[in-house]
Write a protein that holds these residues in place. Structure first.
Motif, PDB file in Angstrom:
ATOM      1  N   TYR A 207       0.844  -1.197   0.000  1.00 52.99           N
ATOM      2  CA  TYR A 207       0.000   0.000   0.000  1.00 52.99           C
ATOM      3  C   TYR A 207       0.882   1.251   0.000  1.00 52.99           C
ATOM      4  O   TYR A 207       0.663   2.171  -0.783  1.00 52.99           O
ATOM      5  N   HIS A 208       1.891   1.273   0.877  1.00 54.80           N
ATOM      6  CA  HIS A 208       2.840   2.390   0.919  1.00 54.80           C
ATOM      7  C   HIS A 208       4.047   2.083   0.040  1.00 54.80           C
ATOM      8  O   HIS A 208       4.545   0.949   0.022  1.00 54.80           O
ATOM      9  N   PHE A 277      -0.553   3.613  -3.003  1.00 49.28           N
ATOM     10  CA  PHE A 277      -1.015   3.115  -4.298  1.00 49.28           C
ATOM     11  C   PHE A 277      -2.410   3.639  -4.621  1.00 49.28           C
ATOM     12  O   PHE A 277      -3.314   3.601  -3.799  1.00 49.28           O
ATOM     13  N   SER A 278      -2.572   4.121  -5.849  1.00 48.37           N
ATOM     14  CA  SER A 278      -3.868   4.588  -6.330  1.00 48.37           C
ATOM     15  C   SER A 278      -4.028   4.093  -7.763  1.00 48.37           C
ATOM     16  O   SER A 278      -3.462   4.669  -8.705  1.00 48.37           O
ATOM     17  N   TYR A 279      -4.788   3.026  -7.925  1.00 47.35           N
ATOM     18  CA  TYR A 279      -4.866   2.337  -9.217  1.00 47.35           C
ATOM     19  C   TYR A 279      -5.420   3.253 -10.319  1.00 47.35           C
ATOM     20  O   TYR A 279      -6.442   3.909 -10.163  1.00 47.35           O
ATOM     21  N   SER A 281      -4.252   6.012 -11.448  1.00 44.01           N
ATOM     22  CA  SER A 281      -4.121   7.457 -11.224  1.00 44.01           C
ATOM     23  C   SER A 281      -3.250   8.134 -12.268  1.00 44.01           C
ATOM     24  O   SER A 281      -3.413   9.325 -12.536  1.00 44.01           O
ATOM     25  N   ASN A 288      -0.090  13.483 -12.717  1.00 38.04           N
ATOM     26  CA  ASN A 288       0.560  12.313 -12.130  1.00 38.04           C
ATOM     27  C   ASN A 288       1.487  11.622 -13.120  1.00 38.04           C
ATOM     28  O   ASN A 288       2.581  11.183 -12.768  1.00 38.04           O
ATOM     29  N   ASP A 295       1.835   3.812 -10.080  1.00 40.75           N
ATOM     30  CA  ASP A 295       0.596   4.336  -9.490  1.00 40.75           C
ATOM     31  C   ASP A 295       0.713   4.697  -8.014  1.00 40.75           C
ATOM     32  O   ASP A 295      -0.294   4.882  -7.337  1.00 40.75           O
ATOM     33  N   TYR A 296       1.926   4.804  -7.504  1.00 37.64           N
ATOM     34  CA  TYR A 296       2.125   5.313  -6.140  1.00 37.64           C
ATOM     35  C   TYR A 296       2.177   6.837  -6.220  1.00 37.64           C
ATOM     36  O   TYR A 296       3.235   7.456  -6.144  1.00 37.64           O
ATOM     37  N   THR A 297       1.003   7.428  -6.404  1.00 36.39           N
ATOM     38  CA  THR A 297       0.920   8.865  -6.689  1.00 36.39           C
ATOM     39  C   THR A 297       0.224   9.685  -5.605  1.00 36.39           C
ATOM     40  O   THR A 297       0.322  10.905  -5.609  1.00 36.39           O
ATOM     41  N   SER A 298      -0.510   9.004  -4.713  1.00 36.84           N
ATOM     42  CA  SER A 298      -1.268   9.737  -3.694  1.00 36.84           C
ATOM     43  C   SER A 298      -0.346  10.051  -2.514  1.00 36.84           C
ATOM     44  O   SER A 298       0.122   9.146  -1.815  1.00 36.84           O
TER      45      SER A 298
END
Length: 525
Positions: A207-208, A277-279, A281, A288, A295-298
């Protein structure tokens, strides 16, 4: 001692979860669930069937029930291979009334009803509301869904099992192609350009993005591998976990030169170490795609203020220091000069603080402070530390009075003890008796409260923070109660309960260190 601490900690944790259970029972069974819409402007704008559907969606978000829509049921059947895409699309179109359903739709609506009956769901069908034969009323479109209330045991078990989260490479859905899922270690963090010695552990599929990293902010080594989930807010800070709400910094953005994974360098407030992770994005947002390679953009942002806990603790810990630095000497002086002028003045102050409601004397000192030129409203952007003065003074007034009152009482009680009379007969001076005997014994109850005072600073002060508009943690619970934000209420309650348990145990350990006569081993000394 170790056995005692572990036993008390276990009992304390059990007590904390009992408190959480009681709070959940009160929220989910004793309060009208419609109250959560009292300040919901979106709800007020909906009408007819649309409003009903929105109510059920929000009840699901707030943890009251499990919602199953007819559309979701058909998708489930398609995933199980019981119908194809074309059939699903045709069956999804329900009529304005049951008698208007097509033969295919009626068949699957019946299956939906049977499935819900078998699994404890209650089906809700809202017929279309029309203003004319061909025109729907506002929000009058037909709806079909089912709901099942969660039992309190389900809520409690779900909450407890999700309290702690361990990040892992299987967090991202296995059906999403993200390349090789792995954990990597580097001595040169890419955030710093890859040239600076900065160890970091990064993940792909987690997730991170950053599971552990080093930066220049205290405590310098940070981790995202283990996270605490107290529950999400749905009103106070929508979509954000309670713990994050209390610990994230506030204020204005702090811009700095940032090099993004694509190599783009610009002035930005983005904290790349917080990337999650933000699928999809990058595909949906060109900003982004220009900055990130995956997709680790948030990300969170750097801000110049403290967190809610930070502001509460800054004000609270100084108030605690003042409580002991002022209250203890004055309490000793009042006891040593009983019925003298200083004792009478101190007693007058104590009576004033006890007799006058805290809200009244806080406003009184706020008015006095304003006349003297002190800021009466807390401002995050203020560069002067003077904004802290009135909140700290107002918060310290009652603890100082309490410390004076109890220390005076304990010392006067000790002055009449037999060991004091024996010490006098042995030729000790009054100063030696007070310093070596009376103060030492009288201070034990005061010392027991030191951990509680320090840890209590974290949770803030409700009235003081409201009066001075301090953006702290003190009024978080009251705001959540006013807005019926169940996630925040439960999360903050658990947080407060655990802090209370820890403070009591720490107090017990501290007095056993100060007074060797106190033992928790069960053996006489």
């Amino acid at each position: 001692m170790t056995k005692y601490v572990l036993k008390r900690l276990l009992h304390g944790l059990v007590s904390s979860f009992v408190v959480v259970t009681i709070v959940m029972i009160m929220i989910y069974t004793m309060l009208d669930r419609n109250l959560i819409f009292a300040q919901d402007n979106v709800f007020k704008n909906y009408g007819n069937n649309e409003k009903t559907a929105y109510m059920y969606r929000k009840w699901e978000e707030y943890g009251y029930l499990d919602l199953l829509t007819y559309q979701d049921y058909l998708i489930m059947l398609q995933e199980q291979g019981e119908l194809d895409e074309e059939t699903r699309v045709k069956a999804a179109s329900i009529g304005k009334k049951p008698e208007n359903d097509s033969e295919l739709t009626a068949e699957y609506v019946q299956k939906f009803q049977e499935y819900c009956d078998a699994n404890g769901y209650t089906v809700v069908r809202c017929n279309a509301i029309m203003v004319s034969p061909k025109k729907y009323a506002n929000g009058g479109a037909q709806q079909l869904f089912a709901s099942k209330d969660y039992p309190i045991t389900h809520r409690l078990i779900t909450y407890i099992t999700s309290l702690f989260n361990v990040d892992n490479i299987h967090y991202v859905d296995e059906n999403i192609d993200i390349g090789e899922r792995k954990i990597t270690f580097t001595l040169h963090d890419p955030v710093y350009g890859g040239n600076t010695f900065a160890p970091a552990i990064m993940g792909n599929g987690t997730y991170h993005k950053y599971l552990l990293y080093v930066d220049k902010q205290f405590p310098f080594v940070h981790q995202n591998l283990f996270t605490l989930n107290l529950g999400k807010s749905y009103a106070v800070n929508q979509g954000i976990d309670v713990f994050d709400t209390m610990t994230k910094k506030q204020g204005s953005y702090v811009m700095q030169t940032t090099t993004f994974p694509t190599g783009l360098t610009e002035e930005s407030a983005d904290d790349l170490h917080t990337a999650v992770f933000s699928y999809g994005s990058r595909e949906t947002n060109k900003v982004n795609s220009d900055r990130f390679t995956d997709d680790y953009t948030s990300v969170n942002t750097f801000k110049n203020g403290k967190s809610k806990i930070g502001y509460s603790f800054s004000i609270g810990i100084i108030a605690v220091l003042l409580m002991y630095l002022i209250g203890i000497p004055l309490g000793i002086a009042m006891a040593r000069h009983k019925d003298k002028l200083i004792d009478k003045i101190g007693t007058l102050y104590i009576v004033f603080i006890v007799a006058v409601p805290s809200l009244a004397y806080i406003f009184l000192f706020k008015a006095i402070g304003g006349k003297l030129g002190f800021p009466t409203t807390f401002d995050i952007q203020a560069t002067s530390k003077m904004v802290y003065v009135l909140p700290i003074v107002s918060l310290a007034l009652k603890p100082i009075a309490d410390t004076m009152k109890w220390l005076r009482r304990y010392m006067i009680d000790q002055m009449n003890s037999d060991y004091v009379k024996f010490a006098r007969s042995g030729g000790l001076t009054e100063s030696e008796i007070f310093r070596k005997h009376i103060l030492k014994n009288a201070a034990i109850p005061i010392i027991h409260g030191v951990p509680a005072g320090i840890l209590g600073s974290i949770v803030g002060a409700i009235i003081t923070e409201r009066v001075y508009v301090v953006p702290g943690a003190g009024n978080l619970l009251t705001v959540a109660i006013n807005q019926y934000d169940n996630g925040v209420i439960v999360g903050v309650t658990l947080f407060y309960a655990i802090l209370s348990v820890v403070s009591i145990i720490a107090g017990d350990v501290l007095i056993s260190i100060v007074d060797p006569r106190i033992s928790y081993t069960g053996k006489a000394r």
